[in-house]
Design a protein around this motif. Structure first.
Motif, PDB file in Angstrom:
ATOM      1  N   TYR A  98       0.825  -1.216   0.000  1.00  0.00           N
ATOM      2  CA  TYR A  98       0.000   0.000   0.000  1.00  0.00           C
ATOM      3  C   TYR A  98       0.855   1.260   0.000  1.00  0.00           C
ATOM      4  CZ  TYR A  98      -4.202  -2.773   0.632  1.00  0.00           C
ATOM      5  OH  TYR A  98      -5.224  -3.654   0.435  1.00  0.00           O
ATOM      6  N   ILE A 150       7.656   1.346  -8.263  1.00  0.00           N
ATOM      7  CA  ILE A 150       6.806   0.462  -9.073  1.00  0.00           C
ATOM      8  C   ILE A 150       7.394  -0.941  -9.145  1.00  0.00           C
ATOM      9  CG2 ILE A 150       5.766   0.078 -11.348  1.00  0.00           C
ATOM     10  CD1 ILE A 150       5.152   2.918 -11.508  1.00  0.00           C
ATOM     11  N   ALA A 151       8.737  -1.038  -9.142  1.00  0.00           N
ATOM     12  CA  ALA A 151       9.345  -2.381  -9.136  1.00  0.00           C
ATOM     13  C   ALA A 151       8.963  -3.117  -7.847  1.00  0.00           C
ATOM     14  CB  ALA A 151      10.855  -2.272  -9.277  1.00  0.00           C
ATOM     15  N   HIS A 163       6.316  -2.473  -5.866  1.00  0.00           N
ATOM     16  CA  HIS A 163       4.868  -2.698  -5.875  1.00  0.00           C
ATOM     17  C   HIS A 163       4.495  -3.826  -6.856  1.00  0.00           C
ATOM     18  CE1 HIS A 163       0.732  -1.383  -5.124  1.00  0.00           C
ATOM     19  NE2 HIS A 163       0.502  -1.563  -6.410  1.00  0.00           N
ATOM     20  N   GLY A 164       5.059  -3.762  -8.052  1.00  0.00           N
ATOM     21  CA  GLY A 164       4.710  -4.731  -9.098  1.00  0.00           C
ATOM     22  C   GLY A 164       5.157  -6.142  -8.757  1.00  0.00           C
ATOM     23  N   PHE A 165       6.421  -6.281  -8.339  1.00  0.00           N
ATOM     24  CA  PHE A 165       6.913  -7.643  -8.069  1.00  0.00           C
ATOM     25  C   PHE A 165       6.359  -8.194  -6.760  1.00  0.00           C
ATOM     26  CE2 PHE A 165       9.987  -6.469 -11.366  1.00  0.00           C
ATOM     27  CZ  PHE A 165       9.833  -7.576 -12.195  1.00  0.00           C
TER      28      PHE A 165
END
Lengths: 156, 107
Positions: B5, B56-57, B59-61
């Protein structure tokens, strides 16, 4: 009455039966709106991760000079490239807006208060606030896609 | 889930700035080589790009890790998924950082 061991044998022999795996994950037809939102959140998340990896690789052409950058731009500045970007805009907007709704839900906001389960047993947590949140995420995504299309195709 | 989050909300703000930077001039003009290099040579913008990359890396992974852990639960799978997503995340951050550093030094 079953013994403890019988229970263990029973649970071991059936432990894979309820596992539908990817098929269950991709099935949006059960459990209503919350399930569809769960499904869309994961699908948009995986799509955006793939896009992000592609975007990092795509922008690395910058270090090979102007010709490499322009060659890469030629690939993306097409009608299909723009349509793909519009999809990215829509999915990222939905993922963000629905993610904010999930953040509220995770922290116990807008999920209602626990109550006695009465017929027709509608879940208190899936109330109008939650449903509105899902609709707002979808409407924002559609609006962002229209705005994006306006900008991307205005330049052609 | 806290890291998911926090990285998500933080990414929302930095990505918004990144998109606004593409809209301060006509979109196709903002993608011209000279304009993009000028963006990368601005230290504040380079820091913004690096923060987008890292947030984003993560959050994404981490999201991919959560999805994969929902499929199957056993120690080998869970450890394998965690190691795979961590290695992929570090590799992507390293590759993106290389682009930012080299583009920042271009004349």
């Amino acid at each position: 009455m079953k013994s403890f061991n019988e229970d263990r044998i029973y649970s071991n022999s059936n432990k894979r039966e309820n596992r539908e795996g990817l098929k269950a994950w991709l099935n949006p037809s059960r459990y209503g709106w919350e399930r569809i939102s769960y499904w869309l959140q994961r699908l948009t998340g995986v799509f955006l991760l793939i896009y992000f990896v592609g975007h990092v690789i795509e922008t690395s052409s910058l270090v090979d000079g102007k010709d490499a950058w322009n060659a890469m731009l030629e690939l993306t500045q097409t009608t299909w490239g723009h349509l793909f970007l519009i999809l990215v805009i829509g999915t990222s907007t939905f993922h963000s807006a629905n993610g904010i709704r999930l953040l509220f839900t995770e922290t116990g906001r807008a999920v209602g208060k626990p109550g006695r389960p009465d017929y027709p047993y509608s879940p208190v947590s899936l109330n109008y606030r939650q449903k509105s949140g899902i609709w707002i995420a979808l409407i924002l995504a559609a609006t962002a896609m229209l705005y994006g299309a306006n900008i991307l195709f205005a330049g052609e | 889930m806290k890291i998911h989050y926090i990285s998500g909300i933080a990414a929302l703000f930095v990505v918004a700035v990144h998109i606004i930077m593409r809209l301060v001039m006509p979109f196709s003009m903002s993608l011209e080589y000279e304009n993009v290099i000028a963006n990368y040579q601005n230290i504040a913008y380079a820091v913004l790009l690096e923060s987008i990359l890292v947030l984003i890396a993560i959050h994404g992974f981490n999201g991919l890790r959560i999805i994969l852990l929902e499929f199957r639960q056993n120690i080998a799978w869970e450890n394998g998924v965690t190691v795979f997503t961590l290695v992929a995340m570090v590799a992507l951050i390293a590759y993106g950082t290389r682009t930012i550093i080299i583009a920042n030094g271009l004349g």
